[in-house]
Scaffold this motif. Structure first.
Motif, PDB file in Angstrom:
ATOM      1  N   LYS A  27      -9.906  15.460 -12.402  1.00 38.68           N
ATOM      2  CA  LYS A  27     -10.238  14.564 -11.297  1.00 38.68           C
ATOM      3  C   LYS A  27      -9.458  13.266 -11.438  1.00 38.68           C
ATOM      4  O   LYS A  27      -9.111  12.844 -12.551  1.00 38.68           O
ATOM      5  CB  LYS A  27     -11.746  14.253 -11.271  1.00 38.68           C
ATOM      6  CG  LYS A  27     -12.655  15.436 -11.001  1.00 38.68           C
ATOM      7  CD  LYS A  27     -14.124  14.995 -11.006  1.00 38.68           C
ATOM      8  CE  LYS A  27     -15.061  16.179 -10.787  1.00 38.68           C
ATOM      9  NZ  LYS A  27     -16.487  15.744 -10.820  1.00 38.68           N
ATOM     10  N   GLN A  28      -9.194  12.625 -10.293  1.00 35.09           N
ATOM     11  CA  GLN A  28      -8.605  11.284 -10.278  1.00 35.09           C
ATOM     12  C   GLN A  28      -9.566  10.366  -9.541  1.00 35.09           C
ATOM     13  O   GLN A  28     -10.021  10.690  -8.439  1.00 35.09           O
ATOM     14  CB  GLN A  28      -7.222  11.302  -9.629  1.00 35.09           C
ATOM     15  CG  GLN A  28      -7.155  12.006  -8.290  1.00 35.09           C
ATOM     16  CD  GLN A  28      -5.734  12.319  -7.856  1.00 35.09           C
ATOM     17  OE1 GLN A  28      -4.870  12.655  -8.674  1.00 35.09           O
ATOM     18  NE2 GLN A  28      -5.473  12.202  -6.567  1.00 35.09           N
ATOM     19  N   THR A  61      -3.484  -0.841  -8.570  1.00 31.05           N
ATOM     20  CA  THR A  61      -4.867  -0.358  -8.647  1.00 31.05           C
ATOM     21  C   THR A  61      -5.070   0.455  -9.922  1.00 31.05           C
ATOM     22  O   THR A  61      -4.191   1.191 -10.357  1.00 31.05           O
ATOM     23  CB  THR A  61      -5.206   0.513  -7.418  1.00 31.05           C
ATOM     24  OG1 THR A  61      -5.034  -0.271  -6.240  1.00 31.05           O
ATOM     25  CG2 THR A  61      -6.635   1.029  -7.491  1.00 31.05           C
ATOM     26  N   ARG A  62      -6.248   0.330 -10.506  1.00 27.24           N
ATOM     27  CA  ARG A  62      -6.614   1.061 -11.725  1.00 27.24           C
ATOM     28  C   ARG A  62      -7.122   2.457 -11.352  1.00 27.24           C
ATOM     29  O   ARG A  62      -8.047   2.585 -10.543  1.00 27.24           O
ATOM     30  CB  ARG A  62      -7.691   0.278 -12.472  1.00 27.24           C
ATOM     31  CG  ARG A  62      -8.033   0.793 -13.860  1.00 27.24           C
ATOM     32  CD  ARG A  62      -9.158  -0.052 -14.435  1.00 27.24           C
ATOM     33  NE  ARG A  62      -9.425   0.291 -15.803  1.00 27.24           N
ATOM     34  CZ  ARG A  62      -8.854  -0.288 -16.851  1.00 27.24           C
ATOM     35  NH1 ARG A  62      -7.971  -1.253 -16.645  1.00 27.24           N
ATOM     36  NH2 ARG A  62      -9.141   0.073 -18.079  1.00 27.24           N
ATOM     37  N   VAL A  63      -6.532   3.475 -11.940  1.00 26.54           N
ATOM     38  CA  VAL A  63      -6.908   4.863 -11.656  1.00 26.54           C
ATOM     39  C   VAL A  63      -7.453   5.500 -12.930  1.00 26.54           C
ATOM     40  O   VAL A  63      -6.776   5.518 -13.966  1.00 26.54           O
ATOM     41  CB  VAL A  63      -5.702   5.679 -11.138  1.00 26.54           C
ATOM     42  CG1 VAL A  63      -6.112   7.121 -10.870  1.00 26.54           C
ATOM     43  CG2 VAL A  63      -5.130   5.043  -9.869  1.00 26.54           C
ATOM     44  N   ALA A  81      -8.371  11.227  -2.942  1.00 25.43           N
ATOM     45  CA  ALA A  81      -7.573  12.395  -2.597  1.00 25.43           C
ATOM     46  C   ALA A  81      -6.092  12.067  -2.614  1.00 25.43           C
ATOM     47  O   ALA A  81      -5.694  10.922  -2.345  1.00 25.43           O
ATOM     48  CB  ALA A  81      -7.973  12.900  -1.210  1.00 25.43           C
ATOM     49  N   PRO A  82      -5.250  13.043  -2.940  1.00 25.96           N
ATOM     50  CA  PRO A  82      -3.799  12.823  -2.845  1.00 25.96           C
ATOM     51  C   PRO A  82      -3.403  12.436  -1.427  1.00 25.96           C
ATOM     52  O   PRO A  82      -3.902  12.995  -0.451  1.00 25.96           O
ATOM     53  CB  PRO A  82      -3.220  14.189  -3.227  1.00 25.96           C
ATOM     54  CG  PRO A  82      -4.293  14.847  -4.028  1.00 25.96           C
ATOM     55  CD  PRO A  82      -5.580  14.380  -3.446  1.00 25.96           C
ATOM     56  N   GLY A  83      -2.538  11.453  -1.304  1.00 23.68           N
ATOM     57  CA  GLY A  83      -2.106  10.986   0.013  1.00 23.68           C
ATOM     58  C   GLY A  83      -2.936   9.857   0.573  1.00 23.68           C
ATOM     59  O   GLY A  83      -2.548   9.241   1.574  1.00 23.68           O
ATOM     60  N   ALA A  84      -4.090   9.564  -0.041  1.00 27.24           N
ATOM     61  CA  ALA A  84      -4.927   8.459   0.440  1.00 27.24           C
ATOM     62  C   ALA A  84      -4.232   7.129   0.176  1.00 27.24           C
ATOM     63  O   ALA A  84      -3.521   6.977  -0.813  1.00 27.24           O
ATOM     64  CB  ALA A  84      -6.290   8.489  -0.238  1.00 27.24           C
ATOM     65  N   PRO A  85      -4.413   6.124   1.054  1.00 28.92           N
ATOM     66  CA  PRO A  85      -3.774   4.817   0.828  1.00 28.92           C
ATOM     67  C   PRO A  85      -4.352   4.132  -0.398  1.00 28.92           C
ATOM     68  O   PRO A  85      -5.568   4.129  -0.607  1.00 28.92           O
ATOM     69  CB  PRO A  85      -4.088   4.039   2.112  1.00 28.92           C
ATOM     70  CG  PRO A  85      -5.298   4.716   2.688  1.00 28.92           C
ATOM     71  CD  PRO A  85      -5.190   6.157   2.299  1.00 28.92           C
ATOM     72  N   VAL A 126       0.855  -1.191   0.000  1.00 28.38           N
ATOM     73  CA  VAL A 126       0.000   0.000   0.000  1.00 28.38           C
ATOM     74  C   VAL A 126       0.890   1.240   0.000  1.00 28.38           C
ATOM     75  O   VAL A 126       1.847   1.341   0.768  1.00 28.38           O
ATOM     76  CB  VAL A 126      -0.937   0.008   1.223  1.00 28.38           C
ATOM     77  CG1 VAL A 126      -1.746   1.298   1.275  1.00 28.38           C
ATOM     78  CG2 VAL A 126      -1.865  -1.205   1.170  1.00 28.38           C
ATOM     79  N   ILE A 127       0.589   2.175  -0.906  1.00 26.16           N
ATOM     80  CA  ILE A 127       1.346   3.414  -1.029  1.00 26.16           C
ATOM     81  C   ILE A 127       0.378   4.594  -0.892  1.00 26.16           C
ATOM     82  O   ILE A 127      -0.826   4.399  -0.718  1.00 26.16           O
ATOM     83  CB  ILE A 127       2.080   3.482  -2.379  1.00 26.16           C
ATOM     84  CG1 ILE A 127       1.067   3.378  -3.533  1.00 26.16           C
ATOM     85  CG2 ILE A 127       3.125   2.393  -2.487  1.00 26.16           C
ATOM     86  CD1 ILE A 127       1.673   3.575  -4.901  1.00 26.16           C
ATOM     87  N   LYS A 128       0.908   5.800  -0.975  1.00 23.18           N
ATOM     88  CA  LYS A 128       0.073   6.998  -0.945  1.00 23.18           C
ATOM     89  C   LYS A 128      -0.262   7.439  -2.359  1.00 23.18           C
ATOM     90  O   LYS A 128       0.607   7.450  -3.235  1.00 23.18           O
ATOM     91  CB  LYS A 128       0.799   8.126  -0.205  1.00 23.18           C
ATOM     92  CG  LYS A 128       0.958   7.882   1.286  1.00 23.18           C
ATOM     93  CD  LYS A 128       1.610   9.073   1.967  1.00 23.18           C
ATOM     94  CE  LYS A 128       1.726   8.842   3.472  1.00 23.18           C
ATOM     95  NZ  LYS A 128       2.357   9.999   4.160  1.00 23.18           N
ATOM     96  N   MET A 129      -1.520   7.781  -2.571  1.00 27.02           N
ATOM     97  CA  MET A 129      -1.967   8.231  -3.887  1.00 27.02           C
ATOM     98  C   MET A 129      -1.283   9.541  -4.259  1.00 27.02           C
ATOM     99  O   MET A 129      -1.316  10.511  -3.495  1.00 27.02           O
ATOM    100  CB  MET A 129      -3.491   8.418  -3.875  1.00 27.02           C
ATOM    101  CG  MET A 129      -4.064   8.941  -5.191  1.00 27.02           C
ATOM    102  SD  MET A 129      -3.883   7.743  -6.535  1.00 27.02           S
ATOM    103  CE  MET A 129      -4.200   8.792  -7.954  1.00 27.02           C
TER     104      MET A 129
END
Length: 253
Positions: free
Chosen positions: A154-155, A172-174, A163-167, A113-116
């Motif tokens: 938008k992402q 994962t497909r963005v 949101a930026p920083g969300a796990p 898991v990383i930060k968005m």
């Protein structure tokens, strides 16, 4: 025992030579006979190839070859089965002693898991590069009316904004919502015919339109050189145009 008696200096010398000889034989026997037999000195094993194997099959496989293993690294790839050996050290074919550990890198079962990252406000091209560097997958690119051409508005993950920083898990497909550069405001097509070319272009820019192709035609009777004699799209009571669209003009020579 007459040999062990020391009745003369010669007998003492013989005894000393015997002691030195026996001591030398014991030392040589320890280093060149006992140690090689107990440590298998000089015996080596060829390291087998274990990359591509699963950890569940590895322990017995290496134990039969008098080797061991240690997992010191791991990484994730959705296309590789979990617990598959990716990298090994020493490499296949190298010679090692019995009992040597082989250090392994294996594939993880669950993605880390990383930060968005923050993609909004930047270009869609840059957003795709960032997603790739974060081991995220570029999903659907949805174009919406907006003047900021190519900008990410938008992402989304699963249809919801993230949101930026969300796990977020790697892989994962963005999805991205991107401005089409045209906007959503529509209005009547301006009439450029009989206007000087420079004024017509100034009018287009002032109304948020873009100059398209400029063609030249020989001036006919009643036409002034340098003026617009035709346009596309044509102006009319029901003709509308959207902000950011192109308008082609024909100018009299």
């Amino acid at each position: 025992m007459a040999f062990l008696s020391a009745n003369s200096p010669l007998d003492v010398l013989k005894h000393l030579l015997l002691i030195v000889t026996v001591g030398a034989l014991l030392v040589l026997g320890f280093f060149y006979v006992y140690l090689p037999m107990s440590t298998h000195h000089g015996e080596t094993i060829t390291v087998p190839k274990v990359t591509g194997m699963n950890l569940a099959d590895l322990e017995d496989y290496l134990k039969q070859r008098n080797l061991a293993y240690f997992v010191d690294d791991s990484s994730y790839s959705p296309s590789i089965r979990p617990f598959t050996v990716l990298v090994q050290d020493p490499a296949p074919g190298e010679k090692v002693k019995e009992g040597r550990k082989i250090y392994l890198q294996v594939s993880m079962k669950n993605p880390p898991v990383i930060k968005m990252p923050n993609l909004t406000g930047g270009s869609s091209k840059n957003a795709m590069l960032i997603l790739k560097s974060y081991d995220l997958v570029v999903g659907q690119i949805q174009l919406v009316p907006d003047m900021a051409a190519g900008s990410v508005l938008k992402q989304l993950v699963g249809g919801k904004e993230i949101a930026p920083g969300a796990p977020i898990a790697k892989g994962t497909r963005v999805d991205l919502v991107v401005a089409d550069g045209q906007g959503n405001q529509t209005f009547a097509v301006p009439n450029l015919v009989n206007m000087p070319e420079d004024e017509a272009i100034t009018l287009l820019v002032g109304q948020g339109l873009q100059k398209g192709e400029v063609f030249e035609l020989p001036a006919e009777d009643g036409q002034t050189a340098g003026t617009v004699v035709r346009q596309r799209p044509v102006a009319g009571p029901d003709a509308t145009i959207r902000m950011g669209q192109l308008v082609d003009i024909w100018v009299a020579k």
